[in-house]
Design an enzyme around this catalytic site. Structure first.
Site, PDB file in Angstrom:
ATOM      1  N   GLU A   1      32.273  34.718  37.111  1.00  0.00           N
ATOM      2  CA  GLU A   1      32.255  34.907  35.660  1.00  0.00           C
ATOM      3  C   GLU A   1      32.949  36.202  35.262  1.00  0.00           C
ATOM      4  OE1 GLU A   1      28.039  33.263  36.689  1.00  0.00           O
ATOM      5  OE2 GLU A   1      29.623  34.406  37.691  1.00  0.00           O
TER       6      GLU A   1
ATOM      7  N   CYS B   1      23.809  35.098  36.709  1.00  0.00           N
ATOM      8  CA  CYS B   1      22.817  36.140  36.971  1.00  0.00           C
ATOM      9  C   CYS B   1      22.754  37.073  35.756  1.00  0.00           C
ATOM     10  CB  CYS B   1      23.205  36.920  38.230  1.00  0.00           C
ATOM     11  SG  CYS B   1      24.681  37.948  38.045  1.00  0.00           S
TER      12      CYS B   1
ATOM     13  N   CYS C   1      26.133  38.947  34.980  1.00  0.00           N
ATOM     14  CA  CYS C   1      27.164  38.100  34.381  1.00  0.00           C
ATOM     15  C   CYS C   1      26.804  37.707  32.953  1.00  0.00           C
ATOM     16  CB  CYS C   1      27.399  36.873  35.248  1.00  0.00           C
ATOM     17  SG  CYS C   1      28.156  37.293  36.832  1.00  0.00           S
TER      18      CYS C   1
ATOM     19  N   HIS D   1      31.845  38.683  40.650  1.00  0.00           N
ATOM     20  CA  HIS D   1      31.363  37.302  40.533  1.00  0.00           C
ATOM     21  C   HIS D   1      32.387  36.504  39.752  1.00  0.00           C
ATOM     22  CE1 HIS D   1      26.782  38.247  41.058  1.00  0.00           C
ATOM     23  NE2 HIS D   1      27.528  38.830  41.994  1.00  0.00           N
TER      24      HIS D   1
END
Length: 155
Positions: free
Chosen positions: A59, A87, A90, A57
């Site tokens: 991040e 999420c 992360c 992701h």
């Protein structure tokens, strides 16, 4: 939480540019920049499909990028700007990296872990607390995601 200022808008625009890179690669358009002392120390955009990595992701990629550049997995006094609410995975990485502040654009009503669903930062059992602010350029960030999925469904 802090008030939105010009600096937050500037760095969120940088994250939006990275979201465009993700979209151009066929990935969900999420971008992130990690800032410390008014310098971008890490950047990332979603790439789980192209990297064959569910954890890639925006991040996480930004945290890895900054950690590699600084030769340290701890990133104190840093701020992460990301175009969508993180999420659970992360957010956990942000806590472990000791990121000081989180600024996100659009909320993530299905899986957001900050303000939409789990609200994990309201708990006091973590060994690190993160300041946060959501809604910075929220409409622009949300529209980017909506357009991506609208285009994908049209195919």
């Amino acid at each position: 939480m802090t008030d939105t200022d010009e600096r937050d808008i500037f760095y969120m625009r940088e994250a939006l540019l990275l979201a465009d890179k993700a979209a151009g690669a066929g990935e969900v358009p999420v971008g992130a920049v990690l800032v410390q002392d008014d310098q971008i120390i890490g950047y990332g955009f979603n790439r789980p499909v192209s990297a064959h990595d569910a954890s890639a992701h925006a991040e996480i990629v930004a945290i890895r990028n900054a950690g590699g550049a600084l030769k340290n997995y701890r990133l104190p006094n840093s701020t992460l700007y990301v175009t969508i609410e993180p999420c659970t995975m992360c957010l956990g990485a942000l806590i472990h990296a000791r990121v000081k502040r989180l600024v996100f654009g659009a909320t993530e009503p299905r899986a957001g872990a900050v303000s939409s669903q789990l609200k994990l930062l309201e708990n006091d059992f973590f060994n690190h607390q993160i300041e946060w602010q959501g809604g910075v350029l929220a409409e622009e960030c949300g529209n980017k995601l909506s357009e991506f999925f609208r285009h994908r469904r049209a195919k």
